[in-house]
Design a protein around this motif. Structure first.
Motif, PDB file in Angstrom:
ATOM      1  N   LEU A  48       0.829  -1.205   0.000  1.00 35.60           N
ATOM      2  CA  LEU A  48       0.000   0.000   0.000  1.00 35.60           C
ATOM      3  C   LEU A  48       0.865   1.258   0.000  1.00 35.60           C
ATOM      4  CD1 LEU A  48      -2.808   1.270   0.146  1.00 35.60           C
ATOM      5  CD2 LEU A  48      -2.659   1.104   2.645  1.00 35.60           C
ATOM      6  N   ALA A  49       1.912   1.270   0.812  1.00 34.90           N
ATOM      7  CA  ALA A  49       2.801   2.436   0.860  1.00 34.90           C
ATOM      8  C   ALA A  49       3.470   2.668  -0.488  1.00 34.90           C
ATOM      9  CB  ALA A  49       3.849   2.247   1.952  1.00 34.90           C
ATOM     10  N   ASP A  50       3.896   1.587  -1.129  1.00 41.36           N
ATOM     11  CA  ASP A  50       4.570   1.702  -2.419  1.00 41.36           C
ATOM     12  C   ASP A  50       3.618   2.255  -3.480  1.00 41.36           C
ATOM     13  OD1 ASP A  50       7.092   0.648  -4.052  1.00 41.36           O
ATOM     14  OD2 ASP A  50       5.295   0.152  -5.199  1.00 41.36           O
ATOM     15  N   THR A  92       3.201   6.251  -5.451  1.00 42.10           N
ATOM     16  CA  THR A  92       3.240   6.411  -6.904  1.00 42.10           C
ATOM     17  C   THR A  92       1.984   7.080  -7.456  1.00 42.10           C
ATOM     18  OG1 THR A  92       4.601   4.416  -7.068  1.00 42.10           O
ATOM     19  CG2 THR A  92       3.553   5.180  -9.087  1.00 42.10           C
ATOM     20  N   VAL A  93       0.813   6.661  -6.959  1.00 46.53           N
ATOM     21  CA  VAL A  93      -0.444   7.133  -7.563  1.00 46.53           C
ATOM     22  C   VAL A  93      -1.306   7.948  -6.607  1.00 46.53           C
ATOM     23  CG1 VAL A  93      -0.486   5.176  -9.139  1.00 46.53           C
ATOM     24  CG2 VAL A  93      -1.709   5.017  -6.955  1.00 46.53           C
ATOM     25  N   GLY A  94      -0.878   8.090  -5.358  1.00 46.98           N
ATOM     26  CA  GLY A  94      -1.690   8.803  -4.381  1.00 46.98           C
ATOM     27  C   GLY A  94      -2.748   7.897  -3.767  1.00 46.98           C
ATOM     28  N   GLU A 128      -1.611  -2.129 -13.902  1.00 48.18           N
ATOM     29  CA  GLU A 128      -0.892  -1.279 -14.854  1.00 48.18           C
ATOM     30  C   GLU A 128       0.469  -0.873 -14.292  1.00 48.18           C
ATOM     31  OE1 GLU A 128      -0.142   0.169 -18.408  1.00 48.18           O
ATOM     32  OE2 GLU A 128      -1.980  -0.912 -17.862  1.00 48.18           O
ATOM     33  N   LEU A 129       0.516  -0.591 -12.998  1.00 45.33           N
ATOM     34  CA  LEU A 129       1.798  -0.267 -12.365  1.00 45.33           C
ATOM     35  C   LEU A 129       2.776  -1.428 -12.485  1.00 45.33           C
ATOM     36  CD1 LEU A 129       0.794   1.479  -8.999  1.00 45.33           C
ATOM     37  CD2 LEU A 129       1.823   2.544 -11.008  1.00 45.33           C
TER      38      LEU A 129
END
Length: 255
Positions: free
Chosen positions: A144-146, A150-152, A233-234
């Motif tokens: 979740l942190a990662d 990246t995307v908020g 997608e990430l």
């Protein structure tokens, strides 16, 4: 200069921690887990019983101390992986590598004794489930942190992290139980053991690889959530950090 006393206290605490753990695990190996008390450990280590509890809340914590890399390993692999590598792929690779190493380790008497003792003790099995729960929570938090960095903040992202973590860690645990069931009755030195190890690893690898592919299949469903599609997608096209996936200890333990 003012930090030196604190540094010395930290070093002394670390030494005591390691000495108590070493004494306890030697006694467990010699006498068996159930026959050893915390008072026995304190006496042999030449410390107070309370000192043992200050470092290890329970006897079960003592047994697993330094021998449960799966609690923090997947989460640390995600957080510390190289830029451009996949978070889910790295976590999956870590779990797969360490599960598939177990059949090879079962050829060592010490590791076999460790697992057989856990399986035979209800208290240790409860502790194992607790450690597995912690592993799931920490991996979910790392994912979740990662993704959030990246995307908020995205609705549903926490659920995707929890589902992904639960899937990976639970699959690893089930695969280990299955491996142990297949190999426990073959003693070290049995000529059938190498072939049995090879067969067990192939079956487990197939199951673990299927779980890794399952994440992408779920994300590609028409009814997949927006958060699931975003994570997919990430991760798309990103390889795991194989270097970290092979490491048992990624960071020094926190004390």
């Amino acid at each position: 200069m003012g930090d030196e006393p604190a540094d010395r206290r930290a070093r002394k605490k670390a030494r005591t921690h390691d000495e108590v753990r070493a004494v306890a695990q030697r006694l467990f190996a010699e006498r068996g887990f159930d026959a050893v008390t915390v008072a026995d450990v304190a006496e042999v280590a030449d410390v107070a019983v309370q000192t043992v509890f200050n470092h290890f809340p329970t006897k079960e914590d003592l047994y697993f101390a330094g021998r449960s890399p799966w609690v923090d390993g997947p989460a640390h692999a995600v957080a510390d992986r190289a830029p451009g590598t996949g978070a889910v792929g790295t976590a999956h690779a870590w779990v797969a590598h360490h599960v598939l190493a177990v059949p090879l380790l079962l050829r060592r008497p010490a590791h076999r004794n460790f697992l057989s003792t856990v399986q035979a003790s209800p208290a240790l099995m409860v502790q194992l489930r607790e450690l597995t729960r912690r592993s799931e929570e920490r991996l979910a938090a790392a994912l979740l942190a990662d993704w959030t960095a990246t995307v908020g903040r995205v609705d549903g992202l926490r659920l995707v992290a929890r589902l992904t973590s639960g899937l990976l860690i639970t699959t690893g645990r089930i695969a280990l139980v299955d491996l142990w069931a297949d190999l426990a009755d073959l003693p070290v030195g049995d000529p059938r053991l190498p072939a049995a190890v090879g067969d067990a690893r192939r079956r487990s690898r197939t199951a673990l690889d299927a779980v890794g592919g399952g994440f992408r299949l779920l994300a590609d469903r028409d009814d997949a959530s927006a958060a699931f599609r975003l994570v997919a997608e990430l991760e798309r096209g990103r390889q795991p950090d194989a270097r970290l996936a092979r490491r048992t200890v990624i960071r020094p333990p926190v004390r």
